[in-house]
Motif scaffolding. Structure first.
Motif, short mmCIF file in Angstrom:
data_model
loop_
_atom_site.label_atom_id
_atom_site.label_comp_id
_atom_site.label_asym_id
_atom_site.label_seq_id
_atom_site.Cartn_x
_atom_site.Cartn_y
_atom_site.Cartn_z
N GLU A 148 0.66 -1.23 0.06
CA GLU A 148 -0.08 -0.06 0.02
C GLU A 148 0.82 1.16 -0.16
OE1 GLU A 148 -3.33 0.28 -0.50
OE2 GLU A 148 -3.39 -1.77 -0.56
N ARG A 175 2.07 1.72 -3.63
CA ARG A 175 0.97 1.92 -4.40
C ARG A 175 0.74 3.57 -4.30
NH1 ARG A 175 -4.53 -1.30 -4.79
NH2 ARG A 175 -4.61 -0.56 -2.77
N THR A 180 1.84 5.44 -8.06
CA THR A 180 0.51 6.06 -8.89
C THR A 180 0.73 7.33 -9.18
OG1 THR A 180 -0.67 6.01 -6.88
CG2 THR A 180 -1.05 4.19 -8.13
N LYS A 239 -0.25 -7.53 -9.03
CA LYS A 239 -0.90 -6.13 -8.67
C LYS A 239 0.31 -5.20 -9.25
CE LYS A 239 -3.91 -7.29 -4.85
NZ LYS A 239 -4.30 -7.22 -3.56
N ILE A 293 -0.28 -2.08 -11.98
CA ILE A 293 0.00 -0.65 -11.88
C ILE A 293 0.96 -0.14 -12.92
CG2 ILE A 293 1.13 0.89 -10.22
CD1 ILE A 293 0.20 -0.80 -7.90
#
Length: 655
Positions: free
Chosen positions: A483, A486, A490, A517, A521
């Motif tokens: 997390e 990410r 992003t 994942k 991304i």
């Protein structure tokens, strides 16, 4: 052109005959020398000779002349007598000088070529030196190095102080803002004065030099303090009384030299400051020179220079940094901060920095302050144990004081990205993982939330934290790290987050769910930003990870997903082509088919890339046994037809 070349070669006949007659070169070797010289002469006579042509000719002639000297010494050693000089002993050097003269006249603006010419004249002690110096000064009067070189040659080799001084003064009139010129002029004048004093000492008319020698001063002080240990003779006592009068006279003469040196320094310093009023480094260089010499009233002069610097540069952070570091220098050893520096000197430097922060609280000042403290810790070799500030009130030790400086910068609002990263890194070096984690979390959630380097530190801290608790982290720990990644990946462009992407791919390479994942991304980011033409290629990095972990079939599926994006980038195509070619080298025909498909797909977008066409053509030539000659010829024909720049196609290595 041929007539001129032939004429120049015919002028070499006497030299070549002399070389053969003395047995230095055989007839075959002389024929080869003539052949090479003819080739070089034709190069120099073409309409636009290159600089490399002149340099190659000069290098060849140097090698020939060096070989001639070696063979001459060998023959003289065997004959046990010295060979007389003849035309061949001078012709080689003369020819090299002529080539240099042609080169500098062709490339008058090339200062490096001029200095090569001067160095050759200096090494061979040729009489053309003065003429060349006059030429280079005429063509490059605005280059300070030319004046310095000319004055140094007059001073050191020609022993003409008046000419050297005249050159330096002329250079200062033309280049008054050159710091190097002013400093070298001062050094030259003080060196000359020291030589005069050394001559007086050698004649017994004076003693000592202008150079500070703290070792001798310490020895004299020790002898004076322990004079009772030495046994003196009556004759020595009598002679000492007689020599007192002579010592007073020599002292007066010595004082004259010291005063003269101070007058010279003061005159040059005032002229330099008037010409360069905003130059801080020039004044510090004058101050450093003054510290190394022994002049009358040098202490007063040092105070005057320090006062001038403070008056003009007290608003500059560099001034305070220099002043603080000056406090750490031992005047007897002239060494900067080291393990031998007493804590009191470091305390004085810290006081200077603290005073600077009162007048100039800025991020630059804090950066210089922390850098000084880190240098002091590292130079002592005690990054965790040294306590050079034991007696200083603001801190218990150097490391704790450094941490206090970081906190002070935060409280005063002078934190920068560099200072924040240094603060977190310091906790990591000290092994304080919890403190580093809390600090990184606080800064990443504040105004430094977009700092990639800080996020890189934070993620590395989190990874160390969860692996310290357990070698195999739990799913909850992995999810927390993912997390974090990410949240920043992003937001930041791929080109700026290279380190973060590589760290994430490496950490989750064995965790398929999180790795997939990350791939999702990356697909979104590449679709938004596009692939790179060169440099870091995210898709290539992911494909390489998949290849190492799951094999070629999964790697092919992965790179097909990336190449299906709107702008995959040339670097992605090249990486896939290289991957397939490595397998094709092992005899896999299917890989060669895939390579052709990749080249064709890349050329639909990058049809003007000469290197891509060249690589395609070379691949077809290399694997001709798996294809046909018509395939390679077709690639060549298509390249000539498609490329707009025909010159680039001709200049390409193989097309």
């Amino acid at each position: 052109m041929a007539d001129v070349v032939q004429y120049r070669l015919e002028r070499m006949v006497n030299e070549l005959d002399d070389l053969e007659r003395r047995g230095l070169f055989s007839r075959r070797e002389i024929a080869e020398i003539v052949k090479q010289r003819r080739k070089f002469e034709y190069r120099l006579k073409r309409p636009s000779p290159l600089k490399q042509d002149y340099l190659a000719y000069i290098e060849y002639e140097k090698q020939v002349d060096s070989l001639r000297r070696l063979r001459k010494k060998s023959i003289a050693r065997e004959a046990k007598k010295k060979m007389k000089k003849s035309v061949s002993d001078f012709a080689g050097v003369s020819r090299i000088l002529d080539i240099y003269q042609l080169a500098v006249m062709r490339y008058k603006g090339d200062i490096d070529l001029w200095f090569r010419y001067l160095e050759f004249c200096r090494e061979r002690r040729n009489g053309r030196m003065k003429k060349v110096l006059a030429q280079v000064i005429r063509f490059h009067p605005k280059v300070p190095g030319v004046w310095i070189y000319a004055a140094a040659w007059e001073f050191d080799h020609n022993l003409n102080v008046m000419a050297a001084r005249a050159l330096m003064q002329s250079g200062l009139r033309v280049c008054p803002t050159s710091e190097d010129l002013w400093v070298e002029y001062l050094r030259m004048e003080l060196t000359y004065l020291n030589k005069l004093k050394a001559r007086k000492v050698a004649l017994g008319e004076d003693e000592g030099t202008l150079i500070n020698d703290h070792r001798n001063a310490n020895e004299e002080q020790w002898k004076e303090e322990n004079k009772d240990l030495f046994m003196s003779l009556d004759k020595e006592r009598e002679s000492r009384d007689v020599s007192n009068g002579l010592n007073e006279e020599s002292k007066k003469k010595s004082d004259m030299f010291l005063e003269q040196g101070l007058i010279i320094l003061r005159t040059i310093y005032s002229g330099a400051v008037e010409a360069n009023p905003s130059s801080f480094s020039l004044r510090t260089q004058f101050f450093e020179i003054l510290e190394t010499i022994n002049l009358a009233g040098s202490k007063e002069m040092q105070k005057e220079i320090l006062s001038d610097i403070k008056r003009d540069f007290s608003a500059e952070p560099e001034y305070w940094d220099w002043l603080a570091r000056l406090e750490t220098i031992d005047p007897e050893s002239t060494q900067e901060t080291s393990t031998d520096i007493m804590p009191s000197r470091l305390q004085k430097a810290v006081r200077v920095y603290e005073e600077a922060l009162k007048f100039l609280p800025s991020p630059v000042m804090f950066n210089l302050y922390t850098k000084f403290l880190m240098d002091a810790i590292v130079s002592g070799g005690k990054a965790q144990n040294s306590e050079p500030f034991n007696d200083f009130e603001p801190a218990v030790g150097s490391l704790s004081h450094l941490l206090m400086v970081y906190e002070k910068a935060e409280n005063m609002g002078c934190l920068t990205e560099e200072l924040v990263c240094q603060h977190v890194s310091l906790y990591l070096q000290l092994g304080k993982l919890d403190e580093a984690r809390k600090l990184a979390e606080k800064f990443c959630s504040g105004k430094f939330s977009g700092t990639v380097h800080l996020w890189l530190l934070r993620v590395s801290v989190e990874m160390k934290y969860i692996t310290r608790k357990c070698p195999s982290p739990s799913r909850a720990d992995l999810l927390s790290v993912f997390e974090l990644l990410r949240s920043i990946l992003t937001k930041v462009a791929i080109s700026e987050a290279e380190g973060l992407w590589l760290m994430a791919l490496k950490f989750f390479s064995n965790h398929k769910q999180f790795f997939d994942k990350l791939v999702d991304i990356s697909l979104v980011s590449l679709a938004k930003d596009g692939g790179s033409e060169n440099g870091f290629c995210l898709s290539s990095a992911i494909v390489n990870f998949v290849l190492q972990k799951d094999g070629i079939q999964c790697a092919r599926q992965m790179y097909k997903r990336f190449l299906a994006l709107p702008r995959p980038g040339l670097a992605a195509y090249k990486n896939c082509i290289e991957l397939e070619l490595n397998l094709a080298a092992m005899g896999d025909k299917e890989c060669l088919t895939n390579v052709r498909k990749l080249f064709e797909s890349a050329l639909t977008t990058f049809d003007q890339d000469v290197n891509l066409w060249r690589d395609y053509y070379l691949m077809e030539i290399k694997y001709l046994q798996m294809g046909t000659s018509e395939t390679a010829a077709a690639v060549h024909w298509r390249a000539r037809k498609k490329l707009k720049d025909a010159a680039s196609l001709i200049c390409s290595a193989q097309l």
